[in-house]
Scaffold this active site. Structure first.
Site, PDB file in Angstrom:
ATOM      1  N   ARG A  12      15.948  81.614  37.745  1.00  0.00           N
ATOM      2  CA  ARG A  12      16.406  82.855  37.106  1.00  0.00           C
ATOM      3  C   ARG A  12      16.662  82.705  35.605  1.00  0.00           C
ATOM      4  O   ARG A  12      16.875  83.694  34.907  1.00  0.00           O
ATOM      5  CB  ARG A  12      17.665  83.376  37.814  1.00  0.00           C
ATOM      6  CG  ARG A  12      17.320  84.108  39.113  1.00  0.00           C
ATOM      7  CD  ARG A  12      18.510  84.851  39.649  1.00  0.00           C
ATOM      8  NE  ARG A  12      19.440  83.972  40.329  1.00  0.00           N
ATOM      9  CZ  ARG A  12      20.750  84.206  40.440  1.00  0.00           C
ATOM     10  NH1 ARG A  12      21.273  85.296  39.910  1.00  0.00           N
ATOM     11  NH2 ARG A  12      21.533  83.360  41.085  1.00  0.00           N
ATOM     12  N   GLY A  57      29.708  80.078  49.586  1.00  0.00           N
ATOM     13  CA  GLY A  57      30.153  79.525  50.854  1.00  0.00           C
ATOM     14  C   GLY A  57      31.606  79.921  51.092  1.00  0.00           C
ATOM     15  O   GLY A  57      32.448  79.769  50.212  1.00  0.00           O
ATOM     16  N   LYS A 109      23.141  68.577  -2.802  1.00  0.00           N
ATOM     17  CA  LYS A 109      22.804  67.575  -1.786  1.00  0.00           C
ATOM     18  C   LYS A 109      23.029  66.175  -2.335  1.00  0.00           C
ATOM     19  O   LYS A 109      22.578  65.872  -3.441  1.00  0.00           O
ATOM     20  CB  LYS A 109      21.337  67.730  -1.391  1.00  0.00           C
ATOM     21  CG  LYS A 109      21.052  67.049  -0.088  1.00  0.00           C
ATOM     22  CD  LYS A 109      19.684  66.454  -0.024  1.00  0.00           C
ATOM     23  CE  LYS A 109      19.726  65.375   1.030  1.00  0.00           C
ATOM     24  NZ  LYS A 109      18.529  64.561   1.030  1.00  0.00           N
ATOM     25  N   TYR A 124      13.077  63.874  -7.306  1.00  0.00           N
ATOM     26  CA  TYR A 124      12.051  63.322  -6.426  1.00  0.00           C
ATOM     27  C   TYR A 124      10.749  63.249  -7.198  1.00  0.00           C
ATOM     28  O   TYR A 124      10.252  64.272  -7.711  1.00  0.00           O
ATOM     29  CB  TYR A 124      11.926  64.262  -5.210  1.00  0.00           C
ATOM     30  CG  TYR A 124      10.989  63.797  -4.134  1.00  0.00           C
ATOM     31  CD1 TYR A 124      11.134  62.537  -3.560  1.00  0.00           C
ATOM     32  CD2 TYR A 124       9.974  64.626  -3.659  1.00  0.00           C
ATOM     33  CE1 TYR A 124      10.278  62.117  -2.544  1.00  0.00           C
ATOM     34  CE2 TYR A 124       9.122  64.219  -2.647  1.00  0.00           C
ATOM     35  CZ  TYR A 124       9.276  62.956  -2.091  1.00  0.00           C
ATOM     36  OH  TYR A 124       8.427  62.557  -1.098  1.00  0.00           O
TER      37      TYR A 124
HETATM   38  C1  UD1 Z   1      26.587  75.898  46.806  1.00  0.00           C
HETATM   39  C2  UD1 Z   1      27.425  75.723  48.069  1.00  0.00           C
HETATM   40  C3  UD1 Z   1      28.306  76.953  48.275  1.00  0.00           C
HETATM   41  C4  UD1 Z   1      29.161  77.203  47.057  1.00  0.00           C
HETATM   42  C5  UD1 Z   1      28.278  77.292  45.811  1.00  0.00           C
HETATM   43  C6  UD1 Z   1      29.116  77.368  44.589  1.00  0.00           C
HETATM   44  C7  UD1 Z   1      26.028  74.373  49.521  1.00  0.00           C
HETATM   45  C8  UD1 Z   1      25.165  74.362  50.713  1.00  0.00           C
HETATM   46  N1  UD1 Z   1      26.562  75.536  49.184  1.00  0.00           N
HETATM   47  O1  UD1 Z   1      25.770  77.021  46.998  1.00  0.00           O
HETATM   48  O2  UD1 Z   1      29.127  76.771  49.400  1.00  0.00           O
HETATM   49  O3  UD1 Z   1      29.908  78.387  47.227  1.00  0.00           O
HETATM   50  O4  UD1 Z   1      27.456  76.118  45.704  1.00  0.00           O
HETATM   51  O5  UD1 Z   1      28.292  77.621  43.478  1.00  0.00           O
HETATM   52  O6  UD1 Z   1      26.261  73.351  48.919  1.00  0.00           O
HETATM   53  N2  UD1 Z   1      20.874  71.229  43.794  1.00  0.00           N
HETATM   54  C9  UD1 Z   1      20.162  70.060  43.791  1.00  0.00           C
HETATM   55  N3  UD1 Z   1      19.275  69.840  44.782  1.00  0.00           N
HETATM   56  C10 UD1 Z   1      19.064  70.710  45.778  1.00  0.00           C
HETATM   57  C11 UD1 Z   1      19.793  71.917  45.793  1.00  0.00           C
HETATM   58  C12 UD1 Z   1      20.707  72.130  44.781  1.00  0.00           C
HETATM   59  O7  UD1 Z   1      20.321  69.233  42.899  1.00  0.00           O
HETATM   60  O8  UD1 Z   1      18.246  70.424  46.641  1.00  0.00           O
HETATM   61  C13 UD1 Z   1      21.836  71.457  42.715  1.00  0.00           C
HETATM   62  C14 UD1 Z   1      21.538  72.700  41.916  1.00  0.00           C
HETATM   63  O9  UD1 Z   1      20.703  72.377  40.824  1.00  0.00           O
HETATM   64  C15 UD1 Z   1      22.914  73.137  41.470  1.00  0.00           C
HETATM   65  C16 UD1 Z   1      23.829  72.667  42.602  1.00  0.00           C
HETATM   66  O10 UD1 Z   1      23.085  71.688  43.300  1.00  0.00           O
HETATM   67  O11 UD1 Z   1      23.306  72.475  40.291  1.00  0.00           O
HETATM   68  C17 UD1 Z   1      24.240  73.790  43.538  1.00  0.00           C
HETATM   69  O12 UD1 Z   1      23.072  74.353  44.060  1.00  0.00           O
HETATM   70  P1  UD1 Z   1      22.987  75.895  44.353  1.00  0.00           P
HETATM   71  O13 UD1 Z   1      21.644  76.215  44.866  1.00  0.00           O
HETATM   72  O14 UD1 Z   1      23.468  76.648  43.180  1.00  0.00           O
HETATM   73  O15 UD1 Z   1      24.069  75.997  45.501  1.00  0.00           O
HETATM   74  P2  UD1 Z   1      24.274  77.190  46.475  1.00  0.00           P
HETATM   75  O16 UD1 Z   1      23.368  76.995  47.623  1.00  0.00           O
HETATM   76  O17 UD1 Z   1      24.203  78.434  45.727  1.00  0.00           O
END
Ligand code: UD1
Ligand code: CA
Length: 468
Positions: A20, A146, A361, A397
């Site tokens: 996004r 969550g 400068k 310069y």
């Molecule tokens: C997650 C939580 C949710 C919480 C929310 C808060 C889980 C399953 N859910 O949701 O309960 O309310 O954060 O913002 O954890 N990322 C990775 N690898 C992956 C997936 C994600 O590195 O495979 C990283 C993303 O880049 C991000 C962070 O983990 O920085 C959170 O991922 P995001 O997809 O935003 O989490 P949600 O599923 O929205």
């Protein structure tokens, strides 16, 4: 060592795509207050005096990793790749091989920049090296988050929005994405999570159910300030968080007594130190390290970076100052601008005046020296009370090397002069307007180096011939 009885190891999830943002730049490299998001989070790990930080990279890893490794935090940082990205649980699983067993793991996200160290310290204290501690927040609109499911007061589970029942979706207490958990327990639970859920992902949040099943206490540390756990998913959210953060910085300065004419039109992308009675007009941007002495006034629309401005100096509107690595110093009571430009190595003494469209400068100006209009001073040493005329420049310069110009005390340089360095203008000397000076001059002398004026008396201009 930190203030806790267990070493702290931080895991920062930063592998997600950030679709996004609609940007080629990985999300965690977008900047808030001038600093990449992931660097805010690394800074937090450093504040916690963490033993190590592991950054989980995936999307844009080739761009993210150099920034992470060069961030220069007083912290052992390493990157671990997650490919493909199968969820937050899968992300943290990648860190397991490099995580020690004896620590407390604090899980953070690379796109959540404004968490306070104190909040995490409180969370770590709740974990106490033996409990699973979740950072939670009440949100009026919890859609997408969550939910914290409790029996009585005891936390039973985190249920992701997409998996939640209608009744569970009414819960307004949500998981922030941040937890503190003993490494030994975390590793065990991560080995037992699956992806049987609405999104087919490995959820980190499933460790809560496993903790409950294992009779490990789960505690929720609830904070009131949603900004601390706000994540960034879109340019709009980034811009909103930037404004909220800037407003807080502005409020802090106002509380210290700094007079910001409008806290909504103020930007600080670095550190700003202010002595009493500093006044800052609207739309100024401060970057890097800036220190303002007592009673300093900054006019509207200035960009001011990496400099020290002494007491009583006035910076008039539209001035640009950036000392970069060498710094800029402005002496007591100096008057700068409007429309002045001070570049690295500009060192201005007390009562110096730098006027509009003057660029300085790598030059030192002693007390009371003035360059008031349209001028360039580069690689120069300028004595006390020198008056440097409009349109004059130091030609520092030669196309290959830079050379120094020395203008001794009380010299008067006329308008539109070129001082070809290396050259010294002796104390008290005068250089006539329009001169190109290539040889050093004696103290007290008048130097004129331009075509001699010729005036022809009663000269008649040519007249147009009448048309035939
Ligand atoms: C997650 C939580 C949710 C919480 C929310 C808060 C889980 C399953 N859910 O949701 O309960 O309310 O954060 O913002 O954890 N990322 C990775 N690898 C992956 C997936 C994600 O590195 O495979 C990283 C993303 O880049 C991000 C962070 O983990 O920085 C959170 O991922 P995001 O997809 O935003 O989490 P949600 O599923 O929205
Ligand atoms: Ca999210």
């Amino acid at each position: 060592m930190n203030a806790f009885s267990h070493p702290i190891d931080v895991v920062i999830m930063a592998a997600g795509k950030g679709t996004r943002m609609k940007s080629r730049l990985p999300k965690v490299l977008h900047r808030l207050a001038g600093v990449p998001l992931v660097q805010h989070v690394l800074g937090l790990a450093a504040q916690l005096q963490a033993r190590s930080a592991v950054v989980i990279t995936g999307h844009g890893a080739d761009q993210v990793e150099p920034v992470v490794l060069a961030s220069g935090q007083a912290l052992a940082v390493q990157c671990v790749r997650q490919e493909p990205q199968l969820g937050t649980g899968h992300a943290v699983q990648q860190a397991v091989p490099v995580l020690a067993d004896d620590g407390v793991v604090v899980v953070l996200s690379g796109d959540v920049p404004l968490t306070q160290a104190q909040t995490l310290q409180d969370l770590i204290a709740q974990c106490g090296g033996q409990r699973l501690a979740l950072l939670t927040v009440e949100l009026p609109n919890p859609t997408g988050y969550g939910r914290i499911v409790r029996h009585g007061s005891a936390v039973q589970a985190i249920v992701e929005h997409k998996d939640a029942t209608e009744a569970q979706r009414q819960i307004t207490e949500v998981y922030s994405g941040i937890m503190a958990v003993p490494a030994r327990l975390l590793k065990d639970w991560l080995g037992r999570i699956d992806n049987r859920n609405a999104q087919g992902e490995y959820y980190l949040t499933d460790v809560v159910r496993l903790a409950v099943a294992d009779d490990v206490p789960v505690v929720a540390h609830t904070i009131a300030d949603a900004l601390e756990v706000a994540g960034i998913n879109s340019p709009l959210q980034l811009a909103e968080l930037e404004r909220a953060h800037q407003l807080r910085q502005a409020q802090r300065l106002l509380e210290q007594g700094v007079r910001l004419l409008d806290p909504a039109r103020f930007d600080l992308r670095g550190q700003l130190e202010c002595a009493p009675d500093v006044e800052i007009d609207v739309n100024c941007i401060f970057q890097g390290r800036v220190s303002l002495g007592e009673g300093v006034k900054i006019g509207a629309h200035c960009v001011i970076a990496n400099c020290t401005i002494a007491a009583g100096a006035v910076i008039h509107p539209f001035t640009h100052i950036d000392g970069e690595k060498s710094g800029v110093t402005v002496g007591e009571g100096a008057l700068i601008g409007p429309f002045a430009r001070l570049r690295p190595g500009a060192q201005l003494g007390a009562e110096v005046h730098i006027g509009n469209f003057v660029e300085v400068k790598n030059a030192t100006l002693a007390r009371g020296a003035k360059a008031n209009h349209l001028a360039y001073l580069g690689d120069a040493t300028v004595g006390e009370r020198v008056n440097y005329g409009a349109g004059s420049i130091t030609a520092n310069y030669d196309g290959a090397n830079k050379h120094r110009t020395v203008i001794e005390a009380d010299v008067h340089i006329g308008s539109n002069c070129v001082l070809v360095a290396p050259v010294t203008i002796g104390a008290g000397g005068t250089v006539g307007g329009g001169s190109t000076i290539t040889k050093s001059t004696e103290p007290g002398s008048l130097s004129v180096a331009r075509g001699k004026q010729v005036s022809i008396a009663n000269w008649k201009r040519p007249e147009k011939k009448p048309k035939a």
